[in-house]
Enzyme design. Structure first.
Site, PDB file in Angstrom:
ATOM      1  N   ASP A   1      -1.029  39.338 -23.356  1.00 37.62           N
ATOM      2  CA  ASP A   1      -1.164  40.718 -23.676  1.00 37.62           C
ATOM      3  C   ASP A   1       0.302  40.932 -24.112  1.00 37.62           C
ATOM      4  OD1 ASP A   1      -3.601  41.069 -22.834  1.00 37.62           O
ATOM      5  OD2 ASP A   1      -3.071  41.458 -20.501  1.00 37.62           O
TER       6      ASP A   1
ATOM      7  N   ILE B   1       0.769  -1.190   0.101  1.00 37.14           N
ATOM      8  CA  ILE B   1       0.039  -0.027  -0.040  1.00 37.14           C
ATOM      9  C   ILE B   1       0.970   1.259   0.148  1.00 37.14           C
ATOM     10  CG2 ILE B   1      -1.715   1.310   1.391  1.00 37.14           C
ATOM     11  CD1 ILE B   1      -2.861  -1.188   2.345  1.00 37.14           C
TER      12      ILE B   1
END
Ligand code: ADP
Ligand code: MG
Length: 918
Positions: free
Chosen positions: A331, A287
C-alpha cells in the site's frame, strides 16, 4: 444481576428487562461501575489450558529415536557388568532431554508473549462518552460500537444495527457471513440467534451498538477454547525438512554403527556387548539430535527480534518464508508514507487558499493566495468547510500537549483541523443541520456521503476521489454563484488536480447538493446510486502526506536484495507515480496500471506487466488478489500488505500477508501472517532480513554440529583398521560428552547470530533450496572435519611421543593411555572452539564482525572449557570418562591449536571474497 453467563433467555427477553437485569442502560456503564465489575469478573481474556500438552512435550524428549538407543545401550552396559558406563549413558541422556525441553519451553514462551502484544481495541461507552479501550477492559453491561472490520470482543446483544454481517467461522466453521439484526429471530442451530453477536467472530460489514452479556472464559468462544485446548502444531516446511534430515542421517548412522559393530567383533575380537556399546558411540556421534529444539528456539528468538523491530509474526513458518520473499506488494498511504495528512491548499475555481501552521491548531491560519481577503467573504469556501466537517467521522481532541488526539482517519482529521484553522464552528452548524443518514466510505466507490436535515431541506455532502466524483457534478459554485459546469471548468479542475498530483499531493473533491425534504421514507430510500449525482462542485482539498523518512533506505535495501516492490494503491495514477519515483521504488518509466485496466487484462498481459516496473493505482482491495496470485503463478514468493476487510483474501493468498497494526482492521489482522505495529514498510524489510538471517544461522550451527562428527569417527576407525594395534583414542562416553555436552551451547550461540553483513546483498533464497546442501557438507566433512581429525590424531600421538614412542606403547601405562584419550577429547573441543568462531560467517571476515561480537558463542566456549576441566580433573568422573590430568605441555599444545585453524579459515574467506566479489 445474574451470573456472567450467556443465558439463552437473553436473546428474546424484552430489551428494557434485559438492561435492567444487567444493571446497565443504552448509554453503558459509568467508569466506577465498570471498574467494580472488572474486579468481580476479571479481564475479558481467553486463556487456554496447556498442562496436558506440556507433559506430552516433556516426555517426547525422552522417547526420540536417539534417546531410545541410549536407554537400550545403557541397559545393555549395565546387564553386562559395566554399571558405571550404563548409568553414565542414562544420565547423559536425561540431561540432553532436559536441555531439549528447556529449549522448546523457552521457544514457546517467546512466541506466547507476542500474542500479548497484539491488543484489540473497541469503542466503548463509559460515563456516556465514547472511548477507545483495550478489549480486555470490557465487562458485562458495557455498551460498545461495532464497525465493519472489528472483531466482536464479547458475547453481546444488539441495540442498534445497520446491515450487520458477521463471520462466525471461528465458532461454527461456516464461512458464509450471517446477518444480524436488532429483532430476535431464532435461526437454526447454535449461534444463530439473529440479535446476538459472539466473541471471536468478526464484523464483515455494517455497524451498530451492542450490550455485553458475557466476557472472557464465560463467552461461548471461551467455553470452546477451554474444551479443545488445541494448539496449532503443524510442522513448518523447515521443521519437516529437519525431520527428514534427522531420519536420513540416523539411518546412515545406524549403518555405520553396524559396520563398526561387525568390525569390532571380527578385527579386534571384542565381546558382543562391548562391541555394541562401541558401535553405539558412532551412531550417537552422527545423529544430529539437538537439531530440532535448537532450530525451534532460534526461530522463536528471531520472532522476538522481529517484534522489537515492529513486525509481529504469528507463526514460526512465516519466519522462513520471509527469507524467501521476492516481491512485496505494498500500500502507499501510511505504509510508504507517514499518513499524517495536512491540508496545505484549498483549491476553488475562484480562489486558492494556502493553509499554514503545523502542530498547534490554534496557531494555524488560512490565507488567501496573493490577496489579503477575509475568508468570510467567500461563500464557496464556507460551504467547502461545511461539507468537509459534516461529511466526517473523525474527532480531533485538542489536548494541552502538542499533538492532538485523533479518533478516526488521518485524512478526515486533516479536514477537521483545516476547518478549525479557519475558525469554522462545526458543532454549532451541525445543531442546525443534524446528520440523518450516511453512506459510508468504501474503497470501491472511493467516496462518502452524509445527509443532513433542516426543516424543509436535505443537505447532501459528498467527498471523495475526483475521477469518479467529477462525472457526478452538473453544477459548479464560484463564490456565491451556482451555475452549470462547463467543459472548460472540467478541464481547469482536472488540470489543477494533475498539477498537485505531480507533486505527490493527494486531493479530495468536495461536492454537495440540497434537495427538498418530503418525509422520512424518502431518507430511508436514499442510496449511493440515487443520491451521489447531480452534485455541485465546490473545490479540492489538497493534502500532503510525506514519505516516511526511513523509507528511502528500506527501498534501497530491497533493491540490493533483489526484492521487487510493487505499489498497489487506491490513490490516483499521478500521485502514485510521483511518490513511487520520489522514494525510489521505480523510475519514471514505470508503467501505471489502473484498476479498470487491471480488470480487463488477461493473465498473459498481466504477467508481462508484472515483469517490468509497474505501479497499480486506483485499484480496489479485491483486485490485489489477482495481482498476488498472478505473481505466485510466476514463481514469486509474495508479501502483500493490507488493512481493510476487503484486503483479507489477498492477505490470505499471499505467502506473507502483512496487516497494519495501527490502522488495520481486526479482520485484516486475522487474515495476516505478520502484523506491523508501526504500519511501516521499513519493518517488512527488517523482518525479511531477520528471515534470511535465521536460515543462515541454522546453516551455521548445522555446519558446527556436523564438523565434530568426523574427528569423533576417525579415532575409532583408526582403532579398527589397525586391528586394535592403536588403542582406542576416544571412548564412547567421551564421544557423548562432546556431542551431547560441550557442543550444545556454542551451537545455540550460533543460532542467535546477528545478520551477517551483506546478507541483504544476495538474491532471495530459491524456494526449493535445501538447508543441507553440497557446499555445507563439503565444508563440514572435508574441510573443518578433516582438519579437526588431523589435529586430534596428532594430539593423541603427542602424548605417546612424550612417553617414549615408538618404543613404548600407550597401553603399557593406564595413566598415560587415559591422558592420551583425554588429549584427543580436548583437541576436538579446542578445534570446535575455532569452529565456533569460524562458523559465524560464510564469507565475511570475523575480524570485521568483531571477534567478541557474539556473547552467546563466547559463553558457549567458556562453558565448553569448564565442562572439559570438570571431566578431566574431577575424581570419580575421571574414572567414568577415562580421563586423566593433562600436563603443561599438553595445555600449551591445546591453546595453540585453534589459532592456525582460525587463520586458515580467514584466508579461505578472503579468497572466496575476492572470487565472488563479496
Ligand atoms: P490508499 O491506497 O492511498 O490507502 P484508499 O483506498 O485509502 O487509498 O483511498 C482511495 C481514495 O479514496 C483516496 O485517494 C481518496 O480520494 C478517497 N478517500 C480516502 N478516504 C476517504 C474518505 N474518508 N472519504 C472520502 N473519500 C476518501
Ligand atoms: Mg488505504
Amino acid at each position: 444481576m445474574k451470573k456472567n453467563q450467556l443465558q439463552s433467555s437473553y436473546a428474546n427477553e424484552p430489551l428494557d428487562k434485559l438492561l435492567q437485569d444487567l444493571k446497565t442502560s443504552k448509554n453503558g456503564l459509568s467508569q466506577i461501575e465498570a471498574d467494580n465489575r472488572k474486579n468481580k469478573y476479571g479481564p475479558n481474556t481467553i486463556h487456554r489450558n496447556q498442562q496436558k500438552s506440556q507433559l506430552k512435550a516433556f516426555l517426547k524428549n525422552f522417547a526420540s529415536l536417539m534417546a531410545m538407543l541410549l536407554w537400550v545401550s545403557g541397559l545393555i552396559a549395565i546387564l553386562t557388568g559395566s554399571i558405571e558406563l550404563g548409568i553414565a549413558i542414562w544420565l547423559v541422556n536425561i540431561i540432553n532431554g532436559l536441555f531439549s525441553f528447556w529449549q522448546e519451553h523457552k521457544a514457546q514462551k517467546a512466541t506466547d508473549s507476542l500474542m500479548a502484544m497484539l491488543p484489540t481495541y473497541t469503542r466503548v461507552f463509559r460515563n456516556g462518552k465514547i472511548e477507545q479501550l483495550n478489549s480486555k477492559e470490557i465487562v458485562p453491561g458495557d455498551v460498545f460500537q461495532l464497525q465493519a472490520g472489528n472483531s466482536v470482543p464479547a458475547d453481546a446483544r444488539l441495540l442498534e444495527a445497520t446491515s450487520i454481517q458477521v463471520d462466525q467461522s471461528a465458532l461454527t466453521g461456516e464461512t458464509v457471513p450471517e446477518s444480524k439484526t436488532v429483532k430476535f429471530k431464532n435461526g437454526e442451530g447454535k449461534f444463530s440467534e439473529s440479535n446476538i453477536v459472539y466473541a471471536g467472530t468478526t464484523v464483515g460489514s455494517g455497524d451498530g451498538k451492542a450490550v455485553v452479556l458475557a466476557t472472557g472464559m464465560n463467552t461461548e468462544f471461551g467455553k470452546i477454547a477451554s474444551l479443545t485446548q488445541k494448539q496449532n502444531t503443524t510442522a513448518s516446511p523447515l521443521q519437516q525438512e529437519l525431520n527428514r534430515l534427522t531420519k536420513q542421517i540416523s539411518l546412515i548412522a545406524i549403518a555405520v554403527g553396524l559396520v563398526f559393530f561387525v568390525a569390532a567383533i571380527l578385527f579386534v575380537h571384542h565381546p558382543i556387548a562391548q562391541s555394541f556399546v562401541f558401535a553405539l558411540g558412532m551412531i550417537v556421534a552422527f545423529i544430529p539430535e539437538g537439531l530440532l529444539p535448537t532450530v525451534t528456539l532460534s526461530l522463536a528468538q528471531a520472532v522476538q527480534r522481529m517484534a522489537k523491530k515492529h513486525a509481529l509474526v504469528k507463526d514460526l513458518n512465516s519466519v522462513e518464508t520471509l527469507g524467501e520473499t521476492s516481491v512485496i506488494c505494498s500500500d502507499k498511504t501510511g505504509t510508504l508514507t507517514q499518513n499524517q495528512m495536512t491540508v496545505n491548499h484549498i483549491w476553488l475555481m475562484g480562489n486558492v487558499y494556502t493553509v499554514t501552521g503545523q502542530g498547534y491548531i490554534n496557531n494555524g491560519q488560512l490565507k488567501q493566495e496573493n490577496k489579503a481577503v477575509n475568508y468570510h467573504d467567500d461563500p464557496a469556501l464556507i460551504q467547502l468547510l461545511r461539507v468537509s466537517t459534516f461529511n466526517n467521522d473523525t474527532t480531533v481532541e485538542l489536548s494541552s500537549e502538542k499533538k492532538p488526539k485523533i479518533l478516526g482517519t488521518p485524512t478526515e482529521a486533516a479536514l477537521v483541523i483545516m476547518a478549525q484553522k479557519a475558525g469554522f464552528d462545526t458543532s454549532k452548524e451541525l445543531k442546525q443541520m443534524p446528520r440523518v443518514k450516511e453512506l459510508p466510505f468504501d474503497s470501491d466507490r472511493k467516496r462518502m456521503t452524509t445527509i443532513h436535515q433542516t426543516k424543509d431541506k436535505l443537505f447532501v455532502a459528498v467527498k471523495g476521489s475526483l475521477d469518479g466524483l467529477l462525472q457526478q457534478c452538473t453544477k459548479i459554485q464560484i463564490n456565491g454563484d451556482i451555475r452549470p459546469i462547463t467543459a472548460d471548468d472540467i478541464k481547469k479542475i482536472n488540470q489543477a488536480n494533475k498539477n498537485y498530483a505531480t507533486k505527490g499531493l493527494r486531493s479530495l473533491a468536495i461536492t454537495y447538493k440540497t434537495i427538498d425534504f418530503k418525509d422520512k421514507s424518502q431518507i430511508d430510500n436514499l442510496n449511493a446510486d440515487n443520491t451521489e449525482n447531480d452534485l455541485i462542485f465546490l473545490g479540492l482539498t489538497v493534502m500532503a502526506d510525506p514519505p516516511r523518512p526511513e523509507i528511502y533506505d528500506a527501498v534501497k535495501k530491497c533493491h540490493d536484495a533483489s526484492i521487487k516492490i510493487i505499489m498497489v494503491t487506491g490513490d490516483s495514477e499521478i500521485t502514485a507515480k510521483s511518490v513511487a519515483v520520489k522514494i525510489g521504488i521505480t523510475s519514471d518509466k514505470a508503467r501505471v496500471v489502473t484498476g479498470t485496466e487491471l480488470d480487463q487484462m488477461n493473465s498473459k498481459d498481466l504477467k508481462q506487466a508484472l515483469q517490468g516496473e509497474v505501479i497499480f493505482a486506483r485499484v480496489a482491495p479485491e483486485q490485489k488478489y489477482k495481482i498476488v496470485s498472478t505473481l505466485q503463478e510466476m514463481g514469486q514468493i509474495v508479501a502483500s500488505t493490507g488493512d481493510g476487510v476487503n484486503d483479507a483474501p489477498a492477505l490470505k493468498k499471499a505467502n506473507i500477508g502483512v496487516a497494519m497494526g495501527v490502522t488495520g482492521t481486526d479482520v485484516a489482522k486475522d487474515a495476516a501472517n505478520m502484523i506491523l505495529t508501526d504500519d511501516n514498510f521499513a519493518s517488512i524489510v527488517a523482518a525479511i532480513e531477520e528471515g534470511r538471517t535465521v536460515y543462515s544461522n541454522i546453516q551455521k550451527f548445522l555446519l558446527y554440529i556436523f564438523n565434530s562428527n568426523v574427528p569423533e569417527a576417525i579415532p575409532s576407525a583408526l582403532f579398527l583398521l589397525s586391528r586394535g594395534l592403536i588403542p582406542l583414542p576416544l571412548t564412547v562416553l567421551q564421544i557423548l560428552a562432546v556431542d551431547l555436552g560441550t557442543d550444545m551451547l556454542p551451537a545455540l550461540g550460533l543460532g542467535s547470530e546477528q545478520p551477517e553483513p551483506g546478507i541483504m546483498n544476495q538474491k532471495p533464497r530459491a524456494h526449493n533450496s535445501h538447508l543441507l546442501n553440497k557446499h555445507l557438507i563439503l565444508t563440514a566433512f572435508a574441510w573443518y572435519g578433516a582438519i579437526a581429525s588431523l589435529v586430534s590424531t596428532i594430539a593423541y600421538f603427542f602424548v605417546n611421543y612424550q612417553n617414549g614412542w615408538p618404543m613404548k606403547d600407550l597401553m603399557s601405562s593406564g595413566i598415560v593411555y587415559n591422558r592420551a584419550t583425554t588429549m584427543t577429547l580436548a583437541a576436538i573441543i579446542f578445534c570446535q572452539i575455532a569452529a565456533a568462531l569460524n562458523c559465524q560467517t560464510k564469507y565475511t571476515s570475523v575480524f570485521k564482525l568483531g571477534i567478541f561480537n557474539n556473547h552467546r558463542v563466547w559463553a558457549g566456549i567458556v562453558f565448553e572449557v569448564i565442562l572439559l576441566a570438570i571431566l578431566v580433573y574431577t575424581p570419580g568422573i575421571q574414572e567414568v570418562f577415562n580421563t586423566a590430568p593433562l600436563q603443561i605441555n599438553d595445555w600449551i599444545f591445546l591453546v595453540i591449536v585453534p589459532i592456525p585453524i582460525f587463520l586458515i579459515e580467514e584466508l579461505r574467506k578472503l579468497i572466496a571474497r575476492r572470487k565472488y566479489n563479496h
